[in-house]
Design an enzyme around this catalytic site. Structure first.
Site: not given
Ligand code: GLN
Ligand code: ZN
Length: 770
Positions: A617, A706, A127
């Site tokens: 992920e 974002h 991460n």
């Protein structure tokens, strides 16, 4: 003598001193000298802590002002044109932060006006996020940044024996991106290699003996030309000074084993935590002059090492290798929290099970000492303690819950299967929900305003009673519902005001999780995360969201969407257990979430979204391991979603769009609706869904949350028309890219007004003339 060394130490400081200094510097509250002083102090403290723990050879080069890959870009002069002010002057700290954060809002003197930051992406399967180097076809490399040499001097002045750490040439090129025109990054290798020569020569002049060259891409599926390039590169570097240790981590070498073993270098580091099976076969492949560094202490988790088990390997290796054995953590300790001693409030039992970076160094040192001087003070005690920890864990009722295990054992295939196929379900859902075409919704969170944060903080500090806190959150929900009704959204959300974080919020309510106070790990730049820790079998003592959601539903006649975090995301963003597989933990989480979905349905909620932000992920680094992962990950999702009637609509949300590799598994999750990120790629990324003929409904994000920019209606209409060319219009939803929690209300409302208007335009026939 087996030697204890470390691959890298976390740089943030045990009280996140680096974060605080960076942020003060960015705000102009700390000058450069002040920032540099904090860095210097942290480095000195960290070297000393490692030395005190018993590490013989200390890493230098693991400190970074923002990110170690970015430091390498500066070192090699890989500074994109937009950060160069036109000249060839050497980069400064301002350049570094501009590359990391974009020039706007960077420090005072505005370097490189308006230049956008470099792209950031995940460091392998961790991460941690690094800044992606940008290469051009005519890329030139020149030593442009002296940090490594300065820090070597700094450490040596403190009396330390150091091993500089650099990212290897192949890994560095692999991590970068070719910009402007099509060319092969590998073509840059010949130009880059001389820089490594120059670096090694300078380090040799500083009396350095060993350099650690990180080549973690050796644990990936490498194309043949990259494998060949490894041989070429290291043959060339062979004539340069210094003893070279090539470090691999995050997996096993597998098909790259003989390549790695035969590189003309002086040592090889292996990750025996992730890939224990590489041992002992590697010993037969390595030339007898080489050092072998065994990574036996997990650098990526918070649990104490089972020293006796590790010691079996160390003893065996020591017999074979003698002096040529080194012991280390599996990878850099960048990925573990700093110092367990800081956790003064943790209960003694739990604390005895944990190890952070400082403690992991001590574990490494004990393993080396156990073969060097088995009778040395502390060795026996450490081993006994380790044995006691393993025994207490094996028997602890805090970890092992028969009820959870029984329930897991009783799972049947049909538990992970909705009652009917999608076609039947969707017909019933449409009849029950009565939504217009192109239904509008949002992905869950609304702005987390300062007043929400203040209320949560006051509640935690006991300044606000539970009743007062509930009222404060309900008032936020009322506000969110009212705005959504005014905006004319079709499916409403409660806004997630009560949630600090999409994982922690649920972890706090599940049995089997524990929390640290100082277990921070760097995520990127000054951003740190404090993952919750899965300590034991997981279960849900009581409903977690039902009161908030039913309260929200009671305020409106529109459909209210329940909002949950999925099992894979819960797992991926926590520190997992090491005594059971990820798969088992995901299944336990899935059952807990399933119960919540069922409770929501029973409370009258018709639509539940289960977020799986981390689904992609979680993909293993090696393709050969994908199938197994995707099987259990999709099964875990279906387990959550399949306890309800056909009429209950299950949504999922994934905030990214590279679905090419996993589209079949996304379909196998069988969510009725999936919302994804696509606006930034101009809907291009719907291609995977089109090609695969994704069967269920899709909400391709029509605007990028974002950025504070408010997209116009026409822009969104255009995107939706593009989407409607790829996905049948009756299966399209209209929603933003992701949650709105980081946005402010004014821009959120403005954007949603336009989004609703865009959906209406499409309803009135707009999609047809696409
Ligand atoms: N429901 C979450 C939100 O809207 C989803 C966040 C995420 O996927 N990262 O905030
Ligand atoms: Zn998202």
């Amino acid at each position: 003598m087996a030697l204890a060394h470390n691959l890298g130490f976390p740089r943030i400081g045990r009280d996140r001193e680096l974060k605080k200094a960076q942020e003060a510097f960015w705000k102009g509250e700390l000058d450069e000298a002040g920032l540099r002083a904090v860095g210097k102090h942290l480095r000195a403290t960290h070297w000393q802590a490692q030395k005190d723990a018993g590490i013989d050879l200390l890493p230098v080069g693991d400190f970074a002002w923002y990110d170690q890959v970015l430091t390498h870009s500066l070192t090699f002069g890989v500074v994109p044109e937009r950060f160069r002010h036109g000249g060839e002057a050497k980069p400064t700290l301002q350049t570094l932060f501009a590359m990391a954060r974009g020039a706007v809002g960077s420090h005072g003197d505005s370097c490189c006006d308006g230049a956008h930051a470099q792209e950031m992406t995940k460091w392998f399967d961790t991460n941690y996020h690094y800044l992606v180097p940008e290469f051009t076809a005519d890329q030139r490399f020149a030593l442009s940044w002296d940090q490594l040499f300065e820090e070597v001097d700094e450490a040596r002045a403190l009396g330390h024996t150091v091993k500089p750490v650099v990212i290897g040439p192949l890994t560095y090129l692999w991590l970068g991106k070719a910009k402007g025109g099509d060319f092969d990054k590998l073509d840059l290798l010949e130009r880059l290699l001389p820089l490594y020569g120059q670096i090694f020569q300078r380090l040799a002049a500083q009396s350095v003996e060993w350099v650690q060259i990180d080549e973690p891409i050796l644990v990936l599926d490498l194309p043949q030309d990259w494998k060949n390039a490894f041989e070429r590169a290291y043959n060339l570097l062979q004539s340069e000074p210094l003893k070279k240790l090539v470090a691999t981590y995050f997996g096993g070498l597998e098909d790259n084993l003989s390549l790695a073993a035969s590189l003309p270098v002086d040592g090889l580091h292996l990750d025996l935590v992730r890939a224990p099976d590489q041992y002992p076969s590697i010993l037969d492949r390595l030339p007898t002059y080489k050092i072998v560094s065994l990574g036996l202490v997990n650098g990526r988790n918070v649990w104490r090492c089972d020293l006796e088990k590790a010691l079996d390997v160390v003893r065996h290796a020591h017999e074979r290798l003698g002096e040529r054995l080194w012991v280390a953590p599996s990878c850099s300790l960048l990925h573990s929290p700093v110092d367990l001693e800081r956790e003064v409030q943790l209960d003694a039992e739990l604390k005895s099970w944990l190890a952070f970076a400082v403690q992991k160094c001590a574990e490494v040192a004990v393993l080396a000492r156990a073969v060097n001087q088995p009778d040395a003070p502390g060795v026996r005690a450490a081993l006994e303690q380790s044995r006691a920890v393993q025994a207490s864990r094996a028997a602890s009722p805090r970890i092992h819950k028969p009820a959870v295990q029984d329930r897991l054992a009783a799972i049947q295939a049909r538990d992970a299967q909705r009652q009917s196929a999608f076609a039947q379900r969707i017909a019933k859902q449409r009849a029950g929900l009565n939504l217009p075409a192109f239904p509008t919704t949002t992905t869950g969170s609304f702005p987390q305003t300062p007043s929400i944060r203040l209320a949560r903080q006051s509640f935690k500090q006991g300044k606000l009673s539970a009743a007062e806190y509930t009222e404060a959150m309900q008032s936020e929900i009322r506000h969110a519902v009212q705005i959504q009704e005014q905006l004319g959204l079709d499916v409403l959300v409660h806004g997630e005001a009560e949630r600090n974080d999409m994982v922690e919020y649920f972890a706090e309510q599940l049995d089997g999780y524990v929390f640290t106070r100082f277990g921070w790990v760097q995520s990127y730049g000054s951003r740190c995360v404090k993952p919750a820790v899965i300590v034991g079998d997981l279960s849900r003592p009581k409903a977690m969201t039902v009161e908030w959601i039913t309260y929200a539903q009671s305020l409106t006649r529109k459909v209210m969407k329940g909002m949950l975090t999925g099992p894979v995301t819960m797992l991926m963003w926590s520190f997992p257990r090491e005594d059971v597989s990820r798969e088992v933990q995901a299944r336990q989480l899935a059952l807990a979430i399933r119960d919540e979905v069922v409770d929501l349905e029973a409370a009258g909620i018709k639509l539940v979204q289960i977020d799986e932000a981390a689904f992609r992920e979680g993909l293993p680094l090696r393709r050969s391991a994908w199938g197994h992962y995707l099987d259990w990950a999709t099964e875990a999702f279906r387990l959550c979603a399949s306890g309800v009637r056909d009429e209950t609509q299950i949504h999922t949300h994934m905030c990214y769009s590279e679905f090419n590799d996993v589209i079949e598994s996304i379909a196998a999750m069988d969510a009725d609706v999936i919302t994804i990120e696509t606006s930034r790629s101009d809907m291009e990324l719907l291609e995977a869904f089109e090609r695969f003929e994704y069967p269920n409904e899709i909400g391709p994000g029509v605007y990028d949350i974002h950025s504070p920019r408010v997209p116009g209606k026409d822009e969104m209409v255009n995107l939706l028309r593009k989407a409607a060319r790829r996905i049948p219009a009756e299966r399209l939803w209209v929603n933003p890219d992701c949650g709105l929690k980081t946005r402010a209300w004014p821009e959120t409302e403005a954007a949603l007004v336009n989004m609703v208007a865009a959906a209406r335009e499409l309803r009135s026939g707009g999609a047809a003339n696409a």
